[in-house]
Design an enzyme around this catalytic site. Structure first.
Site, PDB file in Angstrom:
ATOM      1  N   TYR A 107      19.508 -12.746 -35.662  1.00  0.00           N
ATOM      2  CA  TYR A 107      20.159 -13.787 -34.850  1.00  0.00           C
ATOM      3  C   TYR A 107      21.430 -14.255 -35.541  1.00  0.00           C
ATOM      4  CZ  TYR A 107      16.098 -14.707 -31.820  1.00  0.00           C
ATOM      5  OH  TYR A 107      15.088 -14.624 -30.908  1.00  0.00           O
ATOM      6  N   TYR A 146      11.534  -9.140 -34.807  1.00  0.00           N
ATOM      7  CA  TYR A 146      12.090 -10.146 -35.701  1.00  0.00           C
ATOM      8  C   TYR A 146      10.989 -10.715 -36.604  1.00  0.00           C
ATOM      9  CZ  TYR A 146      13.889 -14.674 -37.013  1.00  0.00           C
ATOM     10  OH  TYR A 146      14.257 -15.763 -37.734  1.00  0.00           O
ATOM     11  N   ARG A 156       7.844 -11.173 -34.628  1.00  0.00           N
ATOM     12  CA  ARG A 156       7.913 -11.483 -33.198  1.00  0.00           C
ATOM     13  C   ARG A 156       8.180 -10.206 -32.409  1.00  0.00           C
ATOM     14  NH1 ARG A 156       9.205 -15.618 -30.488  1.00  0.00           N
ATOM     15  NH2 ARG A 156       7.544 -14.757 -29.238  1.00  0.00           N
ATOM     16  N   HIS A 159      12.240  -9.967 -27.775  1.00  0.00           N
ATOM     17  CA  HIS A 159      12.242 -10.924 -26.666  1.00  0.00           C
ATOM     18  C   HIS A 159      13.643 -11.445 -26.411  1.00  0.00           C
ATOM     19  CE1 HIS A 159      11.820 -13.321 -30.356  1.00  0.00           C
ATOM     20  NE2 HIS A 159      12.463 -14.287 -29.706  1.00  0.00           N
ATOM     21  N   HIS A 161      15.298 -15.033 -24.968  1.00  0.00           N
ATOM     22  CA  HIS A 161      15.037 -16.425 -24.572  1.00  0.00           C
ATOM     23  C   HIS A 161      15.797 -16.734 -23.281  1.00  0.00           C
ATOM     24  CE1 HIS A 161      13.283 -17.790 -28.476  1.00  0.00           C
ATOM     25  NE2 HIS A 161      14.058 -16.839 -28.976  1.00  0.00           N
TER      26      HIS A 161
END
Lengths: 239, 191
Positions: A107, A146, A156, A159, A161
């Protein structure tokens, strides 16, 4: 004052509870007192209104909206879907904002510590408004898995968001879209916080009709918000 | 019929998409009404500040009118006040908004709700948002507000009422912490 069109209750058989201990951060961030019933007044049945001036066409193409010296690295994908209410009515002019990791699972955030490369041509942020049919469309890069600190060797699932503004304050929804067949899904306490029968609704579907030849794979993800409480009979009836 | 899409946490990394800067200033020089600063901290069950929360507000203009079709008076809404704001908390868990004091909002049966701001709180560790309200300590209308009256415990009522302080620049400052959990837990609503 004219009669307000009230919404159905939030469906707690679908949504995750505040406290889900396997997701460790919920333990100190979960309201424990019973929620107080709030009548649906004008304050709740209104909300921010968005229009064409609020988004730029490039905002929904994450493969182009942050280009500095080339194309972002990774698997190009097209994500489409509809925003509708649970009466099946499409919601036009819904603002859909998205954010995600890059193809390496990184990110672009100051507190991000994952040892994976940033992509100089990708921020992973986008937004668009739904059209008259409630449809949205993003072009982006498939995000990587992630790692996070929730438990030993925690990852994770990939995905995206999504943040959605519907017609009013009560339809507000923030959620995450996952990808079909991801082996990390059954291991993820955030996904598993959702009641089992509702989890599938968080997984996008591969959509060959959206896939563009020699260009990008397509995925479909519909978002369903709370609908109206009134049936046609009730709304004519008064009281 | 389709069923509702489940909520998922906003996570820690939303700000690069959701917060460009300035979303917590709802006014410009043309907006009408009393200019106020609304601020506070978001705290967890241990009393620790939450540095990665997102607080959103939605409110009426200074006449109690919403700029939205569901409000029959929307054509009279202040054209220079949209009513929506968003503030990411800082390292001390602090949120703040520059806005105007909303007017009272009518109910369908002709009562008045005391001036208030609707609040949505998102954070890492919250699988779904929590909704609450901010009322203003210097409003006598609070005593007749139907929502406040529905909270039986007077101490819990106080978790929704921001205290008024005068700031150096003469703008009224309203302060209220939002406590997610624990002894001083804020009243959260199910609407």
């Amino acid at each position: 004052m004219t009669r307000l069109d009230r919404l159905k209750p939030l469906d707690w058989t679908v949504h995750p509870p505040y406290l889900h201990e396997p997701y460790r951060s919920t333990v100190s961030r979960s309201p424990r007192q019973r929620l107080v019933p709030l009548p649906q007044t004008l304050s709740e049945l209104t909300g921010p209104v968005y229009g064409d001036g609020d988004v730029e066409p490039l905002d929904s193409d994450l493969t182009r909206n942050a280009v500095r010296n080339g194309e972002p690295i990774g698997e190009r994908i097209i994500v489409v879907g509809r925003v509708l209410d649970d009466d099946g009515r499409p919601i036009p002019n819904a603002l859909v904002e998205i954010w995600q990791a890059n193809a390496a699972g990184r990110y672009i955030h100051k507190n991000e510590v994952h040892d994976a490369p940033l992509d100089p041509n990708f921020t992973g942020a986008g937004r668009c408004l739904t059209n008259a049919q409630g449809e949205y469309r993003f072009v982006t890069i498939r995000p990587g898995a992630y790692p996070w600190g929730n438990h030993d060797n925690a990852w994770r699932p990939a995905h995206i968001h999504l943040s959605i503004f519907g017609r009013n304050f009560l339809q507000r929804l923030v959620t995450q879209m996952y990808f079909p067949g991801d082996p990390l899904l059954p291991l993820d306490p955030i996904y598993n916080g959702v009641p089992e029968e509702a989890r599938q609704r968080l997984i996008s579907q591969y959509a060959h009709d959206v896939t563009e030849p020699a260009w990008a794979l397509g995925f479909r993800f519909d978002v369903v918000l709370r609908g109206s409480q009134a049936t046609p009979f009730e709304s004519e009836g008064g009281s | 019929m389709p069923r509702q899409t489940p909520s998922q946490t906003i996570g820690p990394f939303f700000s690069f998409s959701l917060v460009a800067g300035g979303e917590n200033v709802l006014i410009d020089e043309r907006s009408s009404g009393e200019r106020i600063l609304v601020e506070g901290r978001v705290l967890d069950g241990a009393g620790e500040p939450i540095a990665d929360a997102l607080v959103e507000i939605w409110q009426a203009d200074s006449n109690g009118i919403f700029k939205h079709l569901a409000d029959p008076r929307h054509e009279d809404a202040d054209p220079f006040f949209a009513g929506f704001g968003r503030s990411a908390t800082d390292e001390d868990g602090r949120y703040w908004f520059r806005t105007i004091k909303p007017g009272p909002v009518p109910t369908e049966d002709g009562q008045q709700q005391a001036p208030h701001i609707n609040v949505t709180v998102f954070a890492r560790g919250m699988p779904i948002q929590a909704i609450t309200r901010i009322y203003f300590a210097d409003e006598t209308a609070n005593e007749r507000d139907p929502v406040l009256a529905s909270i039986a415990d007077p101490q819990r009522q106080q978790t929704l009422i921001a205290r008024r302080e005068q700031s150096a620049d003469g703008i009224a400052r309203y302060c209220l912490d939002i406590v997610l959990q624990g002894e001083h837990e804020t009243v959260f609503f199910d609407a």
